[in-house]
Write a protein that holds these residues in place. Structure first.
Motif, PDB file in Angstrom:
ATOM      1  N   LEU A  84       0.885  -1.056  -0.088  1.00 50.83           N
ATOM      2  CA  LEU A  84      -0.147   0.199   0.397  1.00 50.83           C
ATOM      3  C   LEU A  84       1.140   1.623   0.291  1.00 50.83           C
ATOM      4  O   LEU A  84       0.105   2.416  -0.226  1.00 50.83           O
ATOM      5  N   LEU A  87       0.762   2.951  -3.377  1.00 53.51           N
ATOM      6  CA  LEU A  87       0.157   2.977  -3.988  1.00 53.51           C
ATOM      7  C   LEU A  87      -0.500   4.718  -4.324  1.00 53.51           C
ATOM      8  O   LEU A  87      -0.448   5.634  -3.561  1.00 53.51           O
ATOM      9  N   VAL A  93      -6.527  -0.794  -6.199  1.00 56.33           N
ATOM     10  CA  VAL A  93      -6.351  -2.271  -6.063  1.00 56.33           C
ATOM     11  C   VAL A  93      -6.802  -3.497  -6.281  1.00 56.33           C
ATOM     12  O   VAL A  93      -8.239  -3.170  -6.445  1.00 56.33           O
ATOM     13  N   GLU A 115      -9.479  -3.560   6.107  1.00 53.73           N
ATOM     14  CA  GLU A 115      -7.518  -2.762   5.244  1.00 53.73           C
ATOM     15  C   GLU A 115      -7.772  -2.236   4.432  1.00 53.73           C
ATOM     16  O   GLU A 115      -7.514  -1.084   3.858  1.00 53.73           O
ATOM     17  N   LYS A 118     -10.001   0.396   3.126  1.00 50.35           N
ATOM     18  CA  LYS A 118      -9.787   2.006   3.441  1.00 50.35           C
ATOM     19  C   LYS A 118      -8.954   1.573   2.460  1.00 50.35           C
ATOM     20  O   LYS A 118      -8.555   3.746   1.696  1.00 50.35           O
ATOM     21  N   ALA A 119      -8.524   1.393   1.117  1.00 45.91           N
ATOM     22  CA  ALA A 119      -7.595   1.995  -0.164  1.00 45.91           C
ATOM     23  C   ALA A 119      -8.456   1.843  -1.104  1.00 45.91           C
ATOM     24  O   ALA A 119      -8.864   1.290  -2.339  1.00 45.91           O
TER      25      ALA A 119
ATOM     26  N   ALA B 337       0.992   5.675   1.939  1.00 48.02           N
ATOM     27  CA  ALA B 337      -0.055   5.357   3.742  1.00 48.02           C
ATOM     28  C   ALA B 337       1.233   4.350   3.909  1.00 48.02           C
ATOM     29  O   ALA B 337       2.264   3.707   3.103  1.00 48.02           O
TER      30      ALA B 337
END
Lengths: 191, 534
Positions: A84, A87, A93, A115, A118-119, B337
């Protein structure tokens, strides 16, 4: 045009065949490619990744800078999370949902999904199941390639041509299974 | 389409083939293995009868390559950085003898230690031996460099190093090929004044090597591997090897305009370096490896102008990245992140069904019956026996060290003195140590994990396996009654423990050969058989 793609998985899962198809298509589009892969000790069941960069201009680095990956394409859900930090804002993703558990402390699936959530809006793929529908669980890589295809910057037909070229030696049946798998994956992302 | 997608290692191989090599000599080692594998698969190499089978170790490889060069032909020798330690005696002295046919040493370093026990920088060996070092920055440059390297080697009659690192060796890019050159004819000349390194000859040859140095520097000034990327501003960059890639990537991504001096051929082109230092008030030294040249630029008394790995502008260890370069050049990078806390490490492990698993099960039970249960080991897949759930081995230092360290510990009084070594590592550097143990009657038990292949690097041919190993041990003087063969399978556990117990108790040299084929090798052979319809 420039795309930075991280392919992720576990040593032995075969992320390099995904890379090989994208590479083949990009090369035949006349694009520049840098594709770094992991050989050696980690291939024995460790976490592995491939940094794949394609562009219509000169590329220098073999590695993707943090926060600049347009796509993280993972054949294992926990491995998607590991990358991540790479990213890009607005990056995608795409991950398979089948966990590969070969170490202690593997987190519960709902925590992984939380998790992942959240992306942005990750594309979550039951890759093995879809691959079986296509004719062989071993084609789950191509399901994942299909699901990731809209974010690679390369037209799906070009990727299919890559599958033809790379699996051609294994016979028509294998090619057909892999093309079917690819298209099923592609449908998921297009709908 | 005249572009092929090649790994850096493969670009070296294709370049060497097209430059007209007659042979490649190598021992497998990550990240260099793929060079030789590519040549072994190449139809052009087969058509040209380019010899390419694996050598027993890097020293035998280097010496054979030197012999081929002596006979007038071009030869390539490949190894990983620590392999050059093994070949160092031959390598350093070949700079004194010089060469006839072009001799190129392709050595792959492993900064960040992805698959190695250190991150030593082979450029130091180049300086040490005073031979040209070439360090291309891209796959295409690697390919082009091979022609240049062989030409340079023959023109200067010196071995030439082509140095790369993991990231370039294991990354693919499109490479354009050019027309191939033919091989050199056989042309062995009598030149004992060069090749017999008795002191009276060696002194003359060493003087000659020193006298060549200004010429080598001049060649660096004109090399296509060294060039200045013009720019402006007080900060300049001198970027070595693939350090150049990260510097250029950071420069492009963040809109910087700093001067960048790209270095890919050594000895350093002094005029180009002087020019950069004259134009800039601060110079960032970017090296993928040790701060070899940074230290040189700083000098003993230090220079406030020089920045790099030694003042923390870049980290002292590990691979470089675009982000590290950007930070060192003053770019404020946005937050990215974090890796979620639930993400646990996934270390490598022995394959499911691997015979080493059953071997370690037996060793653990037998050895832990003793108060002292140290197990000396070595480099290969079985090194993974150091990790849980086995935690079975307690040393792994360098190729072959398991036997000799066990011997030394036995000499110190440690009982039992047990070691585990693979078949390929045994023939690489274990046999001489076993002879030492036999000659000294040191009470050691050597377990040879014979899986019939060099597995960790991907299953290359191993120099001696099966009955050949038994014969070697007999030849070295191990008593036949203390050379035992076991088959590490679950069902044989009790029997295997009993054998180990007996040999641990024996007050002399014993060898237990744990024989079972690598599962990966078996799977590969099955796939190959299926593909060829057999």
């Amino acid at each position: 045009m420039q795309k930075n793609i991280i392919l992720a998985g576990v040593g032995g899962q075969g992320i390099l065949s995904i890379a090989a198809v994208i590479d083949w298509a990009a090369l035949h589009e006349g694009l520049n490619i840098r594709q770094a892969e992991v050989h050696g000790m980690s291939q024995r069941g460790g976490a592995v990744q491939s940094h794949l960069r394609i562009a219509d201009h000169e590329l220098f680095a073999d590695l993707i800078a943090l926060g600049t990956a347009d796509l993280i394409l993972s054949v294992e859900p926990l491995e998607a999370l590991r990358y991540l930090p790479w990213l890009a804002p607005g990056g995608h993703v795409v991950t398979a949902l089948e966990p590969f558990v070969n170490m202690p402390g593997y987190p519960p699936m709902e925590e992984i999904l939380a998790e992942l959530g959240k992306a942005g809006r990750p594309v979550q793929v039951h890759a093995a199941e879809i691959a079986r529908e296509a004719g062989s669980a071993r084609a789950s890589n191509m399901v994942m390639l299909g699901a990731g295809a809209p974010f690679t910057g390369i037209a799906p037909e070009k990727l299919e041509a890559g599958i033809e070229a790379l699996f051609g030696a294994k016979g028509r049946d294998i090619v057909d299974i892999n093309i079917r798998a690819f298209r099923k994956g592609l449908e998921l992302s297009n709908t | 389409m005249n572009r092929q997608l090649l790994l850096g290692a493969e670009a070296v191989a294709q370049g060497a083939l097209d430059a007209g090599i007659s042979g490649v000599y190598a021992y497998p080692g990550t990240p260099s293995t793929e060079i030789t594998e590519y040549i072994q698969r190449s139809k052009a190499a087969r058509a040209g009868a380019v010899r390419s089978s694996w050598s027993a170790n890097e020293k035998t490889a280097y010496e054979a390559a030197l012999g081929m060069s002596y006979a007038g032909k071009r030869s390539l020798v490949c190894m990983k950085h620590v392999g050059l330690n093994v070949a160092a005696d031959a390598f350093i002295n070949s700079a004194i003898t010089g060469v006839n046919g072009g001799l190129v040493l392709a050595v792959a370093d492993d900064p960040s230690m992805h698959s190695s026990q250190n991150e030593q920088d082979s450029r130091v060996y180049g300086r040490f031996a005073m031979v040209p070092v070439l360090e291309p920055a891209s796959q295409q440059e690697l390919y082009d460099t091979m022609f240049h390297a062989f030409g340079l080697s023959e023109a200067m009659r010196l071995p030439v190093i082509v140095r790369m690192t993991t990231r370039l060796s294991h990354s693919r890019a499109g490479v354009e090929q050019r027309a191939a050159s033919g091989q050199n004819p056989l042309n062995a000349e009598y030149a004992p004044e060069r090749f017999v390194l008795m002191p009276h000859n060696a002194r003359v040859q060493y003087r000659h090597l020193l006298d060549l140095q200004p010429k080598l520097e001049e060649l660096s000034e004109a090399s296509f591997l060294n060039r200045m990327v013009e720019g402006s501003g007080p900060v300049g960059v001198i970027a070595f090897g693939i350090g150049y890639n990260y510097a250029m990537e950071a420069r492009t991504a963040h809109g910087l305009d700093c001067r960048v001096l790209k270095i890919g051929q050594y000895p350093l082109p002094r005029r180009m370096v002087d020019e950069l230092f004259a134009a800039c008030s601060e110079v960032l030294v970017v090296e993928e490896g040790y701060p070899v040249y940074e230290e040189l630029f700083r000098g003993y008394f230090g220079s406030p102008k020089v920045r790099g790995r030694m003042d923390g502008a870049l980290p002292r260890t590990g691979e470089l990245t675009t982000d590290l370069l950007a930070s060192a050049l003053g770019v404020e990078l946005p937050e990215t992140a974090a890796v979620p806390g639930i993400v646990v490490n996934r270390p490598p492990e022995l394959c499911k069904g691997c015979g080493h698993r059953d071997m370690f099960d037996a060793i653990n039970i037998a050895v832990r019956e003793h108060a002292d249960h140290h197990v000396f080991s070595d480099i290969g897949c079985y090194t993974l026996g150091a990790l849980p759930p086995y935690s079975a081995i307690h040393t792994c230092v360098d190729m072959g060290a398991s036997i000799t360290m066990a011997k030394g510990a036995a000499d110190a009084g440690l009982r039992p003195a047990v070691c585990v070594i693979g078949d390929s590592t045994f023939t690489h550097s274990g046999m001489t140590g076993l002879l030492d143990a036999v000659n000294d009657r040191s009470p050691v038990t050597v377990v040879i994990a014979d899986n019939d292949t060099t597995a960790m690097t991907g299953g290359q041919h191993s120099s001696a396996t099966g009955s050949k190993l038994v014969e070697i041990c007999i030849g070295l003087g191990v008593e036949a009654s203390h050379i035992r063969t076991i088959v590490p399978l679950r069902k044989n556990l009790e029997e295997n423990i009993a054998v180990l117990r007996e040999e641990f108790a024996y007050d002399g040299v014993s060898v237990v050969i744990a024989q079972r084929d690598c599962v990966e090798k078996a799977a590969k052979e099955k796939r190959r058989a299926a593909a060829t319809g057999q």
